[in-house]
Design a protein around this motif. Structure first.
Motif, mmCIF file in Angstrom:
data_model
loop_
_atom_site.group_PDB
_atom_site.id
_atom_site.type_symbol
_atom_site.label_atom_id
_atom_site.label_comp_id
_atom_site.label_asym_id
_atom_site.label_seq_id
_atom_site.Cartn_x
_atom_site.Cartn_y
_atom_site.Cartn_z
ATOM 1 N N ILE A 257 63.134 -46.722 56.650
ATOM 2 C CA ILE A 257 62.003 -45.831 56.905
ATOM 3 C C ILE A 257 61.155 -45.795 55.645
ATOM 4 C CG2 ILE A 257 61.339 -43.481 57.534
ATOM 5 C CD1 ILE A 257 64.241 -43.217 58.696
ATOM 6 N N LEU A 258 59.865 -46.087 55.784
ATOM 7 C CA LEU A 258 58.989 -46.251 54.625
ATOM 8 C C LEU A 258 57.930 -45.167 54.537
ATOM 9 C CD1 LEU A 258 58.266 -50.104 54.691
ATOM 10 C CD2 LEU A 258 60.160 -48.875 53.609
ATOM 11 N N GLY A 259 57.511 -44.884 53.304
ATOM 12 C CA GLY A 259 56.395 -43.996 53.031
ATOM 13 C C GLY A 259 55.736 -44.425 51.733
ATOM 14 N N GLU A 260 54.454 -44.105 51.566
ATOM 15 C CA GLU A 260 53.725 -44.489 50.354
ATOM 16 C C GLU A 260 53.055 -43.280 49.727
ATOM 17 O OE1 GLU A 260 52.100 -48.890 50.498
ATOM 18 O OE2 GLU A 260 51.464 -47.791 52.298
ATOM 19 N N HIS A 261 52.885 -43.344 48.414
ATOM 20 C CA HIS A 261 52.313 -42.231 47.664
ATOM 21 C C HIS A 261 51.656 -42.787 46.406
ATOM 22 C CE1 HIS A 261 51.929 -38.018 46.493
ATOM 23 N NE2 HIS A 261 52.419 -38.318 45.309
ATOM 24 N N VAL A 262 50.624 -42.126 45.944
ATOM 25 C CA VAL A 262 49.941 -42.521 44.710
ATOM 26 C C VAL A 262 50.376 -41.591 43.583
ATOM 27 C CG1 VAL A 262 47.721 -42.775 43.540
ATOM 28 C CG2 VAL A 262 47.966 -43.497 45.917
ATOM 29 N N VAL A 263 50.852 -42.177 42.499
ATOM 30 C CA VAL A 263 51.314 -41.426 41.330
ATOM 31 C C VAL A 263 50.275 -41.563 40.225
ATOM 32 C CG1 VAL A 263 53.049 -41.341 39.495
ATOM 33 C CG2 VAL A 263 53.747 -41.701 41.878
ATOM 34 N N THR A 264 49.827 -40.420 39.677
ATOM 35 C CA THR A 264 48.841 -40.434 38.602
ATOM 36 C C THR A 264 49.413 -39.746 37.370
ATOM 37 O OG1 THR A 264 47.009 -40.386 40.189
ATOM 38 C CG2 THR A 264 46.515 -39.790 37.905
ATOM 39 N N LEU A 265 49.481 -40.477 36.262
ATOM 40 C CA LEU A 265 49.923 -39.919 34.987
ATOM 41 C C LEU A 265 48.696 -39.718 34.100
ATOM 42 C CD1 LEU A 265 53.116 -42.060 34.253
ATOM 43 C CD2 LEU A 265 52.986 -39.755 35.200
ATOM 44 N N PRO A 266 48.378 -38.476 33.736
ATOM 45 C CA PRO A 266 47.170 -38.213 32.953
ATOM 46 C C PRO A 266 47.303 -38.577 31.478
ATOM 47 C CG PRO A 266 48.357 -36.174 33.371
ATOM 48 C CD PRO A 266 49.080 -37.244 34.124
ATOM 49 N N PHE A 267 48.529 -38.801 31.010
ATOM 50 C CA PHE A 267 48.758 -39.180 29.609
ATOM 51 C C PHE A 267 50.066 -39.964 29.517
ATOM 52 C CE2 PHE A 267 49.436 -34.565 30.326
ATOM 53 C CZ PHE A 267 50.804 -34.585 30.513
ATOM 54 N N ASP A 268 50.255 -40.630 28.370
ATOM 55 C CA ASP A 268 51.496 -41.375 28.162
ATOM 56 C C ASP A 268 52.680 -40.414 28.097
ATOM 57 O OD1 ASP A 268 49.935 -43.630 27.985
ATOM 58 O OD2 ASP A 268 49.960 -43.711 25.787
ATOM 59 N N LEU A 269 53.790 -40.815 28.714
ATOM 60 C CA LEU A 269 55.021 -40.046 28.608
ATOM 61 C C LEU A 269 55.899 -40.651 27.524
ATOM 62 C CD1 LEU A 269 56.088 -39.390 32.324
ATOM 63 C CD2 LEU A 269 54.783 -37.918 30.788
ATOM 64 N N LYS A 270 56.455 -39.795 26.668
ATOM 65 C CA LYS A 270 57.335 -40.255 25.611
ATOM 66 C C LYS A 270 58.727 -40.536 26.167
ATOM 67 C CE LYS A 270 55.088 -37.972 21.692
ATOM 68 N NZ LYS A 270 55.285 -37.042 20.549
ATOM 69 N N ALA A 271 59.517 -41.267 25.414
ATOM 70 C CA ALA A 271 60.882 -41.566 25.805
ATOM 71 C C ALA A 271 61.699 -40.285 25.862
ATOM 72 C CB ALA A 271 61.506 -42.557 24.825
ATOM 73 N N ARG A 272 62.732 -40.286 26.670
ATOM 74 C CA ARG A 272 63.540 -39.090 26.849
ATOM 75 C C ARG A 272 64.231 -38.657 25.569
ATOM 76 N NH1 ARG A 272 62.530 -35.513 29.862
ATOM 77 N NH2 ARG A 272 64.672 -34.839 30.148
ATOM 78 N N SER A 273 64.490 -39.564 24.658
ATOM 79 C CA SER A 273 65.126 -39.201 23.397
ATOM 80 C C SER A 273 64.240 -38.288 22.562
ATOM 81 C CB SER A 273 65.451 -40.455 22.582
ATOM 82 O OG SER A 273 64.275 -41.195 22.320
ATOM 83 N N GLN A 274 62.926 -38.298 22.843
ATOM 84 C CA GLN A 274 61.985 -37.448 22.129
ATOM 85 C C GLN A 274 61.641 -36.187 22.913
ATOM 86 O OE1 GLN A 274 58.545 -39.708 20.761
ATOM 87 N NE2 GLN A 274 59.652 -41.603 21.137
ATOM 88 N N ALA A 275 62.137 -36.098 24.151
ATOM 89 C CA ALA A 275 61.736 -34.985 25.003
ATOM 90 C C ALA A 275 62.514 -33.729 24.668
ATOM 91 C CB ALA A 275 61.949 -35.347 26.476
ATOM 92 N N ALA A 276 61.896 -32.584 24.956
ATOM 93 C CA ALA A 276 62.517 -31.294 24.663
ATOM 94 C C ALA A 276 62.987 -30.584 25.918
ATOM 95 C CB ALA A 276 61.529 -30.404 23.916
ATOM 96 N N THR A 277 62.834 -31.210 27.089
ATOM 97 C CA THR A 277 63.239 -30.561 28.327
ATOM 98 C C THR A 277 64.754 -30.551 28.441
ATOM 99 O OG1 THR A 277 62.920 -32.685 29.420
ATOM 100 C CG2 THR A 277 61.153 -31.085 29.610
ATOM 101 N N PRO A 278 65.364 -29.509 29.045
ATOM 102 C CA PRO A 278 66.816 -29.377 29.071
ATOM 103 C C PRO A 278 67.542 -30.352 29.968
ATOM 104 C CG PRO A 278 65.790 -27.619 30.340
ATOM 105 C CD PRO A 278 64.684 -28.357 29.645
ATOM 106 N N ALA A 279 66.934 -30.781 31.062
ATOM 107 C CA ALA A 279 67.618 -31.645 32.020
ATOM 108 C C ALA A 279 67.070 -33.051 31.951
ATOM 109 C CB ALA A 279 67.463 -31.107 33.440
ATOM 110 N N ALA A 280 67.955 -34.034 31.882
ATOM 111 C CA ALA A 280 67.522 -35.420 31.817
ATOM 112 C C ALA A 280 67.184 -35.936 33.208
ATOM 113 C CB ALA A 280 68.622 -36.294 31.206
ATOM 114 N N ALA A 281 66.193 -36.832 33.269
ATOM 115 C CA ALA A 281 65.816 -37.437 34.539
ATOM 116 C C ALA A 281 66.761 -38.578 34.859
ATOM 117 C CB ALA A 281 64.380 -37.946 34.457
ATOM 118 N N PRO A 282 66.960 -38.886 36.141
ATOM 119 C CA PRO A 282 67.797 -40.033 36.498
ATOM 120 C C PRO A 282 67.231 -41.319 35.914
ATOM 121 C CG PRO A 282 67.326 -38.666 38.418
ATOM 122 C CD PRO A 282 66.456 -38.170 37.309
ATOM 123 N N ALA A 283 68.115 -42.203 35.513
ATOM 124 C CA ALA A 283 67.666 -43.454 34.910
ATOM 125 C C ALA A 283 67.048 -44.353 35.969
ATOM 126 C CB ALA A 283 68.848 -44.163 34.256
#
Length: 303
Positions: A257-283
């Motif tokens: 089952i398929l679906g499509e979506h447009v993802v827009t990033l308004p700025f560069d995202l830094k690597a997770r090692s530099q991030a300050a958020t408490p929960a890590a995103a799935p690899a």
């Protein structure tokens, strides 16, 4: 097609039990899936055990409960008869109360009598086993424990049909360069069978190159309900516009089952090692650049 049979081991791991972290009573098996016709009777024997090596006996009380899974994945235990697909009114069991010594096992037997006019599809209920402190004295004991586990009973009344569609793709863009991009896929189970739904999101840049694959973990989808499958994208990711192809499967090996979506990033995202958020995103993991043949599409969009 037998989607539940193929996904049964994974479904069992999703709905194990409702016990506290310190297991005081156990049930084996945790879940059973039956296939039956209207008018048929099903009997199952459960092993109820006390894994603790103690002299004190546990008082175990058994009772039936309905079960429902909310859109965000939370499991609810409403009273018997609340859920329209409940098989609890069809179920009897014995004994309703037992005592277990340390490392002791006893059996509980239940019977599901399917009515002659039972509607086709998956019906379910839970048989709860609650361990209570036999030494508790009403009015005198300051604290006592009550821990419970559950045996889940699924009954497929034939004929069953696994069917569903993507009804929405929603996102939460990052708030700053150390944040993550979050994405949720809404799946509607329009068939009459409980199924396991899983998949992935393939992200491509403006040139069409595959840049990341985000997993959508296995989720139980009950018939007539919607569920959300969630994932997230962590940096480093250059800013820009990306195409997200959602690929879901509900147990049918011949059709995705398929679906499509447009993802827009308004700025560069830094690597997770530099991030300050408490929960890590799935690899993100590599994946084939093309979807399997024999697919059906679904709508996408922002809320």
């Amino acid at each position: 097609m037998r989607p539940l049979a193929r996904l049964l081991p994974l479904l069992l791991s999703l709905l194990p039990a409702t016990a506290a972290a310190q297991a005081t009573v156990g049930v084996d098996p945790i879940t059973k899936l039956f296939s039956a016709a209207p008018g048929q009777a099903i009997t199952q024997v459960l092993n109820i055990y006390n894994p603790n090596s103690t002299a004190q006996k546990l008082r175990i009380v058994a009772y039936l409960s309905d079960m429902n899974i909310g859109e965000t994945g939370e499991t609810e235990f409403p009273p018997v008869g609340t859920v329209k697909e409940s098989s609890a009114p069809w179920t009897t069991f014995t004994p309703s109360e037992i005592e277990l010594g340390g490392l002791e096992t006893k059996q509980v037997r239940y019977t599901i009598q399917i009515p002659p006019n039972a509607a086709p599809g998956t019906h379910w209920a839970m048989l709860m086993f609650e361990a209570q402190d036999p030494a508790a004295v009403p009015g005198k004991t300051l604290a006592s424990f009550r821990l419970r586990v559950a045996h889940t009973m699924y009954v497929n009344v034939q004929p069953i049909k696994a069917e569903g569609s993507i009804t929405g793709i929603f996102d939460a863009p990052p708030k700053n360069e150390t944040d993550i991009y979050q994405l949720a896929v809404q799946y509607a189970n329009t068939g009459n069978a409980a199924t396991g739904v899983r998949g992935r999101v393939e992200l491509r840049d403006a040139r069409g190159d595959l840049v990341a694959t985000l997993p959508l973990e296995l989720t139980v989808a009950l018939p007539g309900r919607t569920v959300l499958l969630k994932s997230a994208w962590a940096g480093p990711v250059p800013k820009g516009q990306y195409s997200a192809l959602v690929i879901l499967n509900n147990g049918d090996k011949n059709k995705d089952i398929l679906g499509e979506h447009v993802v827009t990033l308004p700025f560069d995202l830094k690597a997770r090692s530099q991030a300050a958020t408490p929960a890590a995103a799935p690899a993100a993991t590599p994946a084939p650049a093309t979807a399997p043949a024999g697919t059906t599409g679904g709508p996408g969009g922002k809320p």
